[in-house]
Design an enzyme around this catalytic site. Structure first.
Site, PDB file in Angstrom:
ATOM      1  N   GLN A 172       0.890  -1.159   0.000  1.00  0.00           N
ATOM      2  CA  GLN A 172       0.000   0.000   0.000  1.00  0.00           C
ATOM      3  C   GLN A 172       0.929   1.210   0.000  1.00  0.00           C
ATOM      4  O   GLN A 172       1.439   1.606   1.038  1.00  0.00           O
ATOM      5  CB  GLN A 172      -0.922  -0.023   1.232  1.00  0.00           C
ATOM      6  CG  GLN A 172      -1.732   1.250   1.453  1.00  0.00           C
ATOM      7  CD  GLN A 172      -2.512   1.692   0.238  1.00  0.00           C
ATOM      8  OE1 GLN A 172      -3.207   0.897  -0.405  1.00  0.00           O
ATOM      9  NE2 GLN A 172      -2.397   2.964  -0.125  1.00  0.00           N
ATOM     10  N   GLY A 301     -10.807   0.806   1.871  1.00  0.00           N
ATOM     11  CA  GLY A 301     -11.890   0.285   1.055  1.00  0.00           C
ATOM     12  C   GLY A 301     -11.324  -0.132  -0.294  1.00  0.00           C
ATOM     13  O   GLY A 301     -11.524  -1.246  -0.758  1.00  0.00           O
ATOM     14  N   GLY A 302     -10.604   0.796  -0.875  1.00  0.00           N
ATOM     15  CA  GLY A 302     -10.004   0.496  -2.167  1.00  0.00           C
ATOM     16  C   GLY A 302      -8.799   1.362  -2.414  1.00  0.00           C
ATOM     17  O   GLY A 302      -8.605   2.379  -1.739  1.00  0.00           O
ATOM     18  N   GLU A 304      -6.599   2.768  -5.877  1.00  0.00           N
ATOM     19  CA  GLU A 304      -6.727   2.879  -7.331  1.00  0.00           C
ATOM     20  C   GLU A 304      -5.473   2.501  -8.109  1.00  0.00           C
ATOM     21  O   GLU A 304      -5.137   3.173  -9.093  1.00  0.00           O
ATOM     22  CB  GLU A 304      -7.139   4.308  -7.669  1.00  0.00           C
ATOM     23  CG  GLU A 304      -6.093   5.405  -7.328  1.00  0.00           C
ATOM     24  CD  GLU A 304      -6.203   5.992  -5.923  1.00  0.00           C
ATOM     25  OE1 GLU A 304      -6.692   5.292  -5.017  1.00  0.00           O
ATOM     26  OE2 GLU A 304      -5.795   7.140  -5.741  1.00  0.00           O
ATOM     27  N   HIS A 328     -15.680   4.474  -7.509  1.00  0.00           N
ATOM     28  CA  HIS A 328     -14.694   5.420  -6.992  1.00  0.00           C
ATOM     29  C   HIS A 328     -13.280   5.085  -7.506  1.00  0.00           C
ATOM     30  O   HIS A 328     -12.604   5.948  -8.074  1.00  0.00           O
ATOM     31  CB  HIS A 328     -14.731   5.401  -5.455  1.00  0.00           C
ATOM     32  CG  HIS A 328     -13.761   6.345  -4.822  1.00  0.00           C
ATOM     33  ND1 HIS A 328     -14.130   7.601  -4.390  1.00  0.00           N
ATOM     34  CD2 HIS A 328     -12.436   6.245  -4.574  1.00  0.00           C
ATOM     35  CE1 HIS A 328     -13.068   8.219  -3.893  1.00  0.00           C
ATOM     36  NE2 HIS A 328     -12.033   7.407  -3.983  1.00  0.00           N
ATOM     37  N   GLU A 329     -12.874   3.847  -7.319  1.00  0.00           N
ATOM     38  CA  GLU A 329     -11.501   3.493  -7.726  1.00  0.00           C
ATOM     39  C   GLU A 329     -11.337   3.591  -9.240  1.00  0.00           C
ATOM     40  O   GLU A 329     -10.291   4.018  -9.733  1.00  0.00           O
ATOM     41  CB  GLU A 329     -11.118   2.101  -7.214  1.00  0.00           C
ATOM     42  CG  GLU A 329     -11.240   1.899  -5.699  1.00  0.00           C
ATOM     43  CD  GLU A 329     -10.655   3.030  -4.848  1.00  0.00           C
ATOM     44  OE1 GLU A 329      -9.731   3.724  -5.307  1.00  0.00           O
ATOM     45  OE2 GLU A 329     -11.152   3.244  -3.720  1.00  0.00           O
ATOM     46  N   HIS A 332     -10.749   7.150 -10.399  1.00  0.00           N
ATOM     47  CA  HIS A 332      -9.364   7.616 -10.251  1.00  0.00           C
ATOM     48  C   HIS A 332      -8.542   7.398 -11.536  1.00  0.00           C
ATOM     49  O   HIS A 332      -7.486   8.021 -11.696  1.00  0.00           O
ATOM     50  CB  HIS A 332      -8.663   6.881  -9.108  1.00  0.00           C
ATOM     51  CG  HIS A 332      -8.876   7.495  -7.751  1.00  0.00           C
ATOM     52  ND1 HIS A 332      -8.576   8.808  -7.477  1.00  0.00           N
ATOM     53  CD2 HIS A 332      -9.331   6.970  -6.585  1.00  0.00           C
ATOM     54  CE1 HIS A 332      -8.830   9.061  -6.194  1.00  0.00           C
ATOM     55  NE2 HIS A 332      -9.304   7.961  -5.632  1.00  0.00           N
ATOM     56  N   GLU A 351      -9.150  13.283  -4.707  1.00  0.00           N
ATOM     57  CA  GLU A 351     -10.270  12.616  -4.021  1.00  0.00           C
ATOM     58  C   GLU A 351     -11.613  13.338  -4.205  1.00  0.00           C
ATOM     59  O   GLU A 351     -12.656  12.690  -4.305  1.00  0.00           O
ATOM     60  CB  GLU A 351      -9.948  12.424  -2.535  1.00  0.00           C
ATOM     61  CG  GLU A 351      -8.731  11.526  -2.273  1.00  0.00           C
ATOM     62  CD  GLU A 351      -8.868  10.106  -2.816  1.00  0.00           C
ATOM     63  OE1 GLU A 351      -9.991   9.691  -3.170  1.00  0.00           O
ATOM     64  OE2 GLU A 351      -7.825   9.410  -2.897  1.00  0.00           O
ATOM     65  N   ASP A 406      -1.114  11.978   5.401  1.00  0.00           N
ATOM     66  CA  ASP A 406      -2.445  11.423   5.656  1.00  0.00           C
ATOM     67  C   ASP A 406      -3.383  12.474   6.255  1.00  0.00           C
ATOM     68  O   ASP A 406      -4.604  12.356   6.158  1.00  0.00           O
ATOM     69  CB  ASP A 406      -2.364  10.207   6.578  1.00  0.00           C
ATOM     70  CG  ASP A 406      -1.694   9.021   5.889  1.00  0.00           C
ATOM     71  OD1 ASP A 406      -1.540   9.072   4.644  1.00  0.00           O
ATOM     72  OD2 ASP A 406      -1.314   8.062   6.576  1.00  0.00           O
ATOM     73  N   TYR A 414     -12.704  14.744   0.427  1.00  0.00           N
ATOM     74  CA  TYR A 414     -13.560  13.920  -0.423  1.00  0.00           C
ATOM     75  C   TYR A 414     -14.890  14.613  -0.728  1.00  0.00           C
ATOM     76  O   TYR A 414     -15.248  14.819  -1.881  1.00  0.00           O
ATOM     77  CB  TYR A 414     -13.868  12.580   0.268  1.00  0.00           C
ATOM     78  CG  TYR A 414     -12.732  11.599   0.257  1.00  0.00           C
ATOM     79  CD1 TYR A 414     -11.667  11.728   1.139  1.00  0.00           C
ATOM     80  CD2 TYR A 414     -12.719  10.522  -0.622  1.00  0.00           C
ATOM     81  CE1 TYR A 414     -10.619  10.817   1.142  1.00  0.00           C
ATOM     82  CE2 TYR A 414     -11.671   9.601  -0.629  1.00  0.00           C
ATOM     83  CZ  TYR A 414     -10.632   9.754   0.255  1.00  0.00           C
ATOM     84  OH  TYR A 414      -9.596   8.854   0.250  1.00  0.00           O
ATOM     85  N   LYS A 590     -11.717   2.256   8.255  1.00  0.00           N
ATOM     86  CA  LYS A 590     -12.967   3.019   8.303  1.00  0.00           C
ATOM     87  C   LYS A 590     -14.046   2.272   9.102  1.00  0.00           C
ATOM     88  O   LYS A 590     -14.904   2.881   9.734  1.00  0.00           O
ATOM     89  CB  LYS A 590     -13.444   3.246   6.863  1.00  0.00           C
ATOM     90  CG  LYS A 590     -14.718   4.024   6.753  1.00  0.00           C
ATOM     91  CD  LYS A 590     -15.313   3.948   5.351  1.00  0.00           C
ATOM     92  CE  LYS A 590     -16.829   3.960   5.470  1.00  0.00           C
ATOM     93  NZ  LYS A 590     -17.525   3.662   4.237  1.00  0.00           N
TER      94      LYS A 590
HETATM   95  N1  BES Z   1      -6.729   6.642  -2.733  1.00  0.00           N
HETATM   96  C1  BES Z   1      -7.670   6.311  -1.737  1.00  0.00           C
HETATM   97  C2  BES Z   1      -7.112   5.535  -0.582  1.00  0.00           C
HETATM   98  C3  BES Z   1      -5.989   6.238   0.163  1.00  0.00           C
HETATM   99  C4  BES Z   1      -6.061   7.574   0.489  1.00  0.00           C
HETATM  100  C5  BES Z   1      -4.891   5.520   0.562  1.00  0.00           C
HETATM  101  C6  BES Z   1      -5.020   8.168   1.177  1.00  0.00           C
HETATM  102  C7  BES Z   1      -3.853   6.120   1.245  1.00  0.00           C
HETATM  103  C8  BES Z   1      -3.912   7.455   1.554  1.00  0.00           C
HETATM  104  C9  BES Z   1      -8.847   5.530  -2.317  1.00  0.00           C
HETATM  105  O1  BES Z   1      -9.199   5.884  -3.602  1.00  0.00           O
HETATM  106  C10 BES Z   1     -10.044   5.844  -1.467  1.00  0.00           C
HETATM  107  O2  BES Z   1     -10.418   6.968  -1.408  1.00  0.00           O
HETATM  108  N2  BES Z   1     -10.609   4.832  -0.837  1.00  0.00           N
HETATM  109  C11 BES Z   1     -11.767   4.974  -0.005  1.00  0.00           C
HETATM  110  C12 BES Z   1     -12.970   4.541  -0.762  1.00  0.00           C
HETATM  111  C13 BES Z   1     -14.013   5.485  -1.010  1.00  0.00           C
HETATM  112  C14 BES Z   1     -15.213   4.980  -1.728  1.00  0.00           C
HETATM  113  C15 BES Z   1     -14.159   6.752  -0.333  1.00  0.00           C
HETATM  114  C16 BES Z   1     -11.605   4.048   1.176  1.00  0.00           C
HETATM  115  O3  BES Z   1     -10.626   3.286   1.200  1.00  0.00           O
HETATM  116  O4  BES Z   1     -12.415   4.094   2.076  1.00  0.00           O
HETATM  117 ZN    ZN Z   2     -10.067   7.805  -3.678  1.00  0.00          ZN
END
Ligand code: BES
Ligand code: ZN
Length: 640
Positions: A172, A301-302, A304, A328-329, A332, A351, A406, A414, A590
């Protein structure tokens, strides 16, 4: 007008009656990391990277790694092609974190291949700067190295942690963890192409964020190539008992053999999602779009990763009701992977745009009703989280520097970002806005840009064309003011209004709970229902809810999460068994973090939290444990 002239004008406008911005006052002000390295960090082109890509920029990586599950290391070398931006530059500056560097050589210089290198600056989060004297002939640089078992960007799982017979590894890299498994310029401002040769034990298979050669590797040696230039945070690897199933023209599911069928059903809309997005925003430029279903400990969650999004199994609900995550992914692939935030301070460009496009995809494949329900849930959650955020963090451009990237990801990044684009769309109409975004993606394709570049483009291509509909002053309010602008109309849906009335009628004894009232409820309606309940419920009410709707038994991870939160807050013991299973099986931050927080907020449940955590912690990703350790008061140094 230049943007830096805006604040004073905005100030004047805000002084006019009726123009006060609806600021959300924080409950408490958290102190932002005051880091001693802050001034120095801000002098670098990217404060979260030690690279000096303004002098020498890396262009291409040849990654050659062997996967050693026994010692939890990746070992091998990377060969780096680079370009001198400043002709007089004589050193290459890279990011590393917890890497063991063995030898650095010039690829073509057979007389004196060994290069002189040393470590420069260092920081707990940023790692160590690696400074290499460039070879005179400009030839590529080969770095032999290995990772450490504690690499922050890798998770090593034993067979028992994956429900399988084989171990599992996944990376990751976002935001700044690529440097913990590859020495490189770990900034979204730099893009590279790459080739990779990955050697594994024959029982497992590697997949990368690249063209995946799906043939069986000879003797466990697999080759990959990523011909499109991507930022380092999108370099990804996973290794395990991974099988694949093609489900449509551009989409295959990669997953453990026992998950692949369910995932193929759940994500069957993916091809339609691609078609819809291409129609609005231009062609999908990455060839394949595959999904890798990770073990449940995946902390997000995911993610990209290009050509192969990494996806949590917790969205496999059985009814496709949580597949907005795929939207969502996939989104991206335009916002983020094609046009990338140049700095983590600009994360909303990735985001916020993506959350907007996600909603457009959901609208196209599942209909407006579901899209608006999701928007309403997101809006309510946004208001709640803004209550907790200091004013600066309620701004899309957060002016307070943080050394931890972060910190730039929040509901504001978002959802406020998304509602900003919703608002732009409403101002000029969908057709015009779609054309604008389509042009934007084309204009900045395969580039990394800052918010200033976007606002300039917005001004030139939309605001100047529709001055009666949008002003740069309003844009400035969105970007630089806390709270939500007064001129924004929040989403609402009659479906949720009906649920609110029902809850009210039940609480005032005018209505009995029966399964009939919820017969056709979607996941989104269930979530709204659970969130609409009062925070304090009596034992009888909890029992009645559970008996009527079998809430403790729910397998939908989001519905279960909301019910477990209610159960903790009201000490509904019947659900504790389910809570324990939930927290030991899932590692998605989450979903688990709010439950630990709720447990710790109840002194009587602190022991339960500690006991569950003790059992579950080994399966959690370092990203999860680093956050939950603090919540639960766990000291990692004592127990390990
Ligand atoms: N790119 C993000 C995940 C991320 C953000 C990883 C910051 C590391 C640092 C990914 O696209 C994302 O936003 N995932 C969300 C899903 C969403 C539907 C809001 C998640 O993982 O919850
Ligand atoms: Zn995202």
């Amino acid at each position: 007008m230049r943007l830096n002239q805006i604040p004073f004008i905005v100030f004047l406008i805000l002084m006019l009656p009726g123009c006060q911005n609806s600021q959300i006052k924080p409950k408490e002000t958290t102190v932002i990391i005051a880091d001693s390295s802050q001034p120095a960090a801000l002098k670098r082109p990217d404060p979260h990277s030690y690279s000096r890509h303004d002098r020498v920029k890396i262009k291409h990586l040849d990654i050659n790694l062997e996967v050693d599950f026994k010692d939890k290391v990746l070992a091998g070398f990377v060969t780096i092609d680079y370009e001198k931006i400043k002709p007089e530059a004589s050193q290459l500056f890279l990011d590393t974190r917890d890497l063991k560097i063995k030898r650095i050589t010039a690829v073509n210089d057979s007389n004196n291949p060994k290069l002189i290198w040393r470590y420069g600056q260092s920081h707990e989060l940023l790692g160590k700067q690696l400074i290499i004297d460039l070879p005179d002939d400009g030839s590529a640089i080969k770095i032999q190295y290995q990772t450490m078992p504690k690499a922050s960007g890798l998770q090593w799982l034993s067979p028992s942690q994956t429900n399988g017979k084989q171990p599992y590894l996944f990376s990751q890299s976002q935001a700044i963890h690529a440097r913990s498994w590859i020495p490189l310029q770990d900034t979204p401002a730099v893009r590279v192409t790459y080739d990779a040769t990955i050697t594994v034990d024959r029982a497992v298979k590697p997949v990368l964020s690249a063209d995946n050669n799906q043939q069986k590797g000879v003797d466990g040696v697999y080759k990959f190539s990523m011909p499109q230039a991507i930022p380092s945070y999108l370099i990804a690897i996973a290794v395990g008992d991974i099988t694949h199933q093609k489900i449509s023209e551009h989409v295959s599911i990669f997953a453990a053999p026992d998950v692949v069928e369910a995932a193929a059903y759940e994500f069957s809309e993916t091809e339609n999602m691609i078609t819809a997005t291409e129609k609005y925003y231009g062609s999908y430029r990455w060839g394949q779009y595959d999904l890798l279903i990770l073990p449940p400990s995946f902390p997000f969650g995911g993610m990209e990763n290009p050509k192969l999004s990494h996806i949590t199994p917790t969205v496999i609900a059985g009814d496709r009701s949580l597949d907005s995550l795929i939207a969502h992914e996939l989104a991206h692939s335009w916002s983020g992977n094609l046009v990338t935030n140049a700095l983590w301070q600009d994360a909303w460009l990735n985001e916020g745009f993506t959350t907007y496009i996600e909603s457009r995809i959901v609208d196209a494949v599942h209909g407006k009703e579901r899209m608006v329900m999701e928007a309403t849930l997101a809006y309510e959650a946004l208001l709640n989280s803004m209550q907790e955020l200091p004013l600066d963090q309620q701004k899309l451009i957060n002016p307070t520097f943080s050394i931890d990237p972060d910190d730039y990801f929040s509901a504001v990044t978002y959802d406020k970002g998304r509602f900003f684009l919703d608002w732009l769309e409403q101002q000029v109409g969908r057709e015009v806005f779609d054309q604008f975004l389509n042009m934007y993606f084309d204009q900045f394709a395969f580039q990394s840009i800052t918010t200033a570049a976007f606002t300039q483009y917005l001004d030139d291509n939309l605001v100047k064309k529709y001055p009666e509909k949008i002003s740069m002053k309003q844009v400035d309010v969105w970007l630089n003011e806390p709270g939500m602008p007064d001129f924004f109309t929040p989403p609402t849906t009659s479906q949720f209004d009906k649920i609110d009335q029902l809850v009210e009628a039940w609480l005032s004894n005018e209505l009995q709970l029966t399964t009939a009232i919820s017969r056709a409820w979607t996941t989104q309606e269930w979530l709204h229902f659970l969130r609409a309940l009062p925070s304090q419920l009596t034992a009888e009410q909890l029992q009645l809810l559970d008996q009527t709707f079998s809430l403790t038994q729910r397998q939908n991870s989001e519905i279960a999460h909301d019910w477990l939160l209610i159960s903790i807050n009201n000490q509904y013991e019947v659900a504790y068994g389910r809570l324990i299973t939930y927290l030991t099986e899932i590692g998605r931050v989450k979903l688990i973090k709010p439950l630990y927080e709720a447990l710790m907020a109840q002194p009587a449940l602190n022991n339960l939290a500690a006991n569950i955590y003790q059992k579950a912690r080994a399966s959690y990703h370092p990203i999860a444990t680093s956050q939950i350790d603090t919540i639960v008061g766990h000291n990692p140094d004592v127990s390990e």
